[in-house]
Scaffold this motif. Structure first.
Motif, PDB file in Angstrom:
ATOM      1  N   GLN A   1       0.820  -1.215   0.000  1.00  0.00           N
ATOM      2  CA  GLN A   1       0.000   0.000   0.000  1.00  0.00           C
ATOM      3  C   GLN A   1       0.854   1.266   0.000  1.00  0.00           C
ATOM      4  O   GLN A   1       0.373   2.359  -0.249  1.00  0.00           O
ATOM      5  N   GLN A   2       2.144   1.102   0.294  1.00  0.00           N
ATOM      6  CA  GLN A   2       3.109   2.200   0.381  1.00  0.00           C
ATOM      7  C   GLN A   2       2.759   3.183   1.507  1.00  0.00           C
ATOM      8  O   GLN A   2       2.999   4.385   1.402  1.00  0.00           O
ATOM      9  N   ASP A   3       2.253   2.628   2.585  1.00  0.00           N
ATOM     10  CA  ASP A   3       2.018   3.382   3.829  1.00  0.00           C
ATOM     11  C   ASP A   3       3.228   3.095   4.719  1.00  0.00           C
ATOM     12  O   ASP A   3       3.232   2.168   5.525  1.00  0.00           O
ATOM     13  N   TRP A   4       4.262   3.907   4.543  1.00  0.00           N
ATOM     14  CA  TRP A   4       5.541   3.606   5.187  1.00  0.00           C
ATOM     15  C   TRP A   4       5.474   3.702   6.707  1.00  0.00           C
ATOM     16  O   TRP A   4       6.126   2.922   7.405  1.00  0.00           O
ATOM     17  N   LYS A   5       4.696   4.632   7.233  1.00  0.00           N
ATOM     18  CA  LYS A   5       4.594   4.779   8.684  1.00  0.00           C
ATOM     19  C   LYS A   5       3.975   3.530   9.307  1.00  0.00           C
ATOM     20  O   LYS A   5       4.496   2.983  10.296  1.00  0.00           O
TER      21      LYS A   5
END
Length: 828
Positions: A432-436
């Protein structure tokens, strides 16, 4: 693994050839079907090796269907492990494998009577040295040896290579085995052999086709007893097979599910048999099948129902989450839940991660496709329809639902291997490229101190996060990820899954970040390193050398690099110079530890570019130091020879040229034309050189590396050509050759030369027809193309003014188009 054909055991009882000579199906090997999309979440992360057939794969019914000729993994053979345990580890798995599966009945008989009666031991040295043979000689366990001899006799009537060539069953011999087996079962001293005799008796009854007797014998020999050994579950599979054969599909499916859950022994066979209970098989695939609700009604508790849900999910090619949720609700500790979750993540890698990484590439083309190869278009263009876009959104919703499910499983803490779940959720956030969120869940996984495969997966996820989270790779970040890259490189030498991760990371993830920060050089070097492998010798497997690594260096071929083709010439020159630079950081040295390009390859590539751009001086200068061996690979027939018919099969191969020589010759001619000093013959020769390096000429290798025989951009003036870079447009239109043939014609006073120029102008005109190609790539097969050619304005001038020349006579003899034109003209 070696195995029986499914048809030999799926309907029968879901059993392999168990103790003895294994009947195998040997076919040619192939590349792993797992390696066709960008993946980092290893499909063997969860579950035992017995679950391998259920790893997600498209194009095959089961994951390991591709690997027919792989050697058996003795560590996965439950039967051998039980025998080694029975022998108190006095012999090894390999010893047991050879003794039980390979040695003949006569060899076992000789050993038996040597121990019992002192007969001479007449065995090959290799058999005598076998650890299990030594164990028998020392322990003199005649009960064990007698059982193996009996089982060898049964095997003759149970094993067959396939249903296609199966000989009729010897029912008399099988009934004799049943009678003898029952007697031996009654007198067996150890439970270990009681179960094995029970199994042999049951399979003789089953293979004889007496399914009612099989069920009766099961009740007599097994009844309500259970046992934590594989023979109990093999007997249970035979009972299930008898139920199937007598039409009780619901009971059969239930019993197969119990065998599937109870043991890793023949897990795929039990699953296939379970699956067939629900899907009728036969000539027309007609007939009754099991009903899921009725099968569930036979389950004694929720745990057994959960197994049914897992089995159904293991072959679910759509969304398997509802079945996962059902299984988890019934029994959170059900085996295989994590295997199904892995399948679902692998699906999302195909449908979300792979296209996402492609779309974010700074290159026009994804690494694996050739679409837009020659186009001067913006980076990656998606042409998904509205329906496809909606499907894509559906996968994104599915990802969010999987995150919620993984969060729930982790939070409730009811599963055995808890570390798997935060690793799964973290990876979903990576997709999802939600790095946090990805970093938060990696922290949760780290806190559990995972080991083995889970620990390795954690390291891979940490590396992926570090590369991406700041959206930039500076020197400090490069230094930070270097140890992890070196670790991954080491792992890739041992396991093809890590090699796949290494290759994917180097060719997609790292280049994407570098392209975002406009560092084309490092992006290209990462792709080159991922392509040539950790040792610079290619991939983990070689399909041509017994799946062993090549001993020779492997280099990137610049001419086949879609990415390099999209980089400016100046940047390619900068890349060449950067590689030669002495001062590099440790990370930069890592990228070029193995030379990415063969000596002279970049110079040859740049020279080819200059040739395509008709910058012959630069081409010659760039290629002057290319090694002769490299230049020799790109020779072509005389580019200035007169050839009236376009063919890729030259009559004269004695006169050849190469890129360097051609560049020098063309530069001399070009200088004369630019100064205005070129006479008609020189202009004609220059035009011949230009035509020969187009798609239609015999010297196309001067400007290109590859040529397709069915190129959709050739011959027809397709609107797509307008999007091509100028040098590629000329490759198809021959517009530069047209210009100089016309100049040669205008400047010449020689009728012979004028006739030749007109014919060549007609050929160039013919490569830009304005009719539809109708998907007929061979113009000779397109009648409309043939008729269009007859309208050539140059044919009219040629026949009216130069029909008496020797050149015309020669052309008329060779060219069918011209002959037909002349005939039609005479009729008029």
């Amino acid at each position: 693994m070696k195995r029986l054909l499914l048809s030999a055991f799926a309907l029968v009882a879901g059993l392999s050839a168990l103790l003895f000579e294994q009947i195998v199906t040997a076919c040619g090997g192939g590349e792993d079907p797992y390696d066709y999309y960008t993946t980092f979440f290893h499909n063997n992360l969860a579950g035992s090796p017995a679950y391998m057939p259920f790893y997600f794969v498209t194009g095959y019914q089961y994951y390991d269907d591709w690997n027919y000729d792989a050697s058996p993994d003795l560590n996965e053979d439950e039967n051998l492990k039980e025998w080694v345990g029975f022998g108190q580890d006095k012999f090894k798995l390999k010893d047991a494998h050879d003794f039980i599966y390979r040695y003949s009945y006569n060899q076992l008989s000789n050993l038996y009577y040597h121990i019992e009666k002192g007969n001479a031991l007449q065995l090959p040295d290799s058999v005598q040295r076998n650890g299990m043979t030594q164990w028998f000689l020392a322990g003199k366990d005649l009960e064990a040896l007698g059982y193996l001899m009996f089982a060898k006799k049964c095997e003759t009537n149970a094993a067959r290579s396939s249903d296609w060539d199966a000989a009729p069953r010897n029912t008399a011999a099988m009934n004799s085995n049943i009678k003898g087996g029952l007697q031996l079962w009654k007198v067996a001293k150890k439970e270990f052999f009681q179960w094995r005799y029970a199994y042999q008796v049951l399979r003789m009854a089953f293979y004889s086709g007496d399914y009612t007797r099989t069920a009766s014998l099961y009740q007599e020999l097994v009844g309500d007893k259970t046992a934590p050994n594989i023979m109990y579950y093999r007997c249970l599979s035979l009972k299930a097979g008898a139920a199937y054969k007598t039409g009780d599909y619901n009971t059969a499916a239930y019993l197969y599910s119990r065998a599937f859950e109870g043991t890793d022994d023949n897990k795929q066979g039990n699953y296939v048999s379970y699956d067939w209970c629900f899907r009728p098989h036969g000539e027309n695939e007609k007939g009754p099948g099991a009903d899921r609700s009725r099968v569930l009604a036979l389950c004694k508790n929720n745990s057994e129902k959960a197994v049914i849900a897992i089995m159904d999910a293991l072959h679910q090619y759509e969304d398997g989450l509802p079945l996962m949720q059902e299984a988890y609700q019934l029994d959170p500790k059900v085996k295989g839940l994590d295997v199904v979750m892995t399948r679902e993540i692998n699906k999302l890698e195909i449908y979300l991660l792979d296209p996402k990484l492609r779309s974010q590439s700074g290159f026009n083309n994804s690494y694996y496709t050739y679409s837009n190869y020659y186009y001067n278009t913006p980076a990656y263009e998606s042409e998904r329809s509205a329906r496809e876009a909606e499907v894509f959104k559906g996968y994104e919703r599915q990802l969010r639902e999987l995150v919620r499910f993984g969060d729930r499983v982790y939070t409730e803490n009811k599963v055995a291997d808890r570390a798997f779940w935060p690793l799964s959720v973290a990876y979903l956030y990576f997709i999802q490229q939600d790095w946090k969120s990805c970093e938060d869940w990696i922290g949760k996984a780290s806190a559990l101190n995972p080991s083995g495969r889970m620990k390795n997966m954690l390291e891979v996820e940490k590396l992926l996060l570090t590369i991406n989270k700041n959206n930039k790779l500076d020197a400090a970040t490069e230094a930070k990820i270097l140890p992890s890259l070196q670790w991954l490189e080491q792992m890739s030498r041992k396991d093809f899954r890590f090699w796949t991760s290494y290759r994917n990371l180097m060719t997609t993830v790292l280049p994407n970040v570098y392209m975002r920060q406009q560092d084309t050089i490092k992006a290209l070097l990462c792709i080159a390193k991922g392509t040539t492998g950790p040792d610079g010798k290619g991939g983990y497997y070689s399909g041509w050398i017994d799946q062993e690594r090549s001993s020779q260096p492997v280099y990137v071929d610049p001419g086949s690099s879609a990415e390099l083709e999209q980089v400016t010439t100046a940047r390619v020159i900068a890349l060449k110079q950067w590689i030669k630079t002495a001062q590099k950081t440790a990370y930069e040295s890592f990228l070029v530890k193995n030379p990415p390009y063969e000596q002279g390859a970049l110079e040859l590539y740049l020279g080819t570019r200059y040739l395509r751009q008709l910058d012959f001086a630069q081409a010659a200068d760039m290629m002057k130091n290319v090694p002769a061996a490299a230049m020799k690979s790109f020779r072509f027939p005389d580019p200035f020879a007169e050839r009236w018919i376009d063919t890729q099969e030259p009559a004269d191969t004695t006169t050849v040229s190469d890129k360097y020589q051609f560049a020098k010759d063309m530069q001399q001619l070009k200088e004369q034309t630019e100064k205005g000093n070129a006479d008609a013959k020189q202009l004609y020769r220059y035009a011949n050189g230009l035509y020969s390096m187009t798609y239609y000429g015999l010297s196309w290798r001067a400007s290109m590396y590859y040529r397709s025989g069915s190129d959709g951009l050739a011959y027809y003036a397709d609107t797509t050509r307008a999007h091509l870079l100028p040098e590629y447009r000329n490759y198809y239109t021959a517009e530069k050759a047209t210009l100089y043939y016309q100049q040669a014609f205008d400047r010449s006073n020689d009728p012979e030369l004028k006739a030749k120029c007109l014919f060549m102008l007609s050929k160039c005109w013919q490569k830009n027809v304005t009719i539809a190609n109708k998907n007929i790539w061979d113009p000779a097969a397109n009648d409309d193309y043939y008729l269009y050619t007859l309208k050539s304005p140059y044919f009219s001038q040629l026949t009216q003014n130069y029909a008496q020349t020797n050149a015309f006579k020669s052309l008329h003899e060779e060219c069918s188009y011209l002959r037909l034109y002349v005939r039609q003209a005479h009729k008029k």
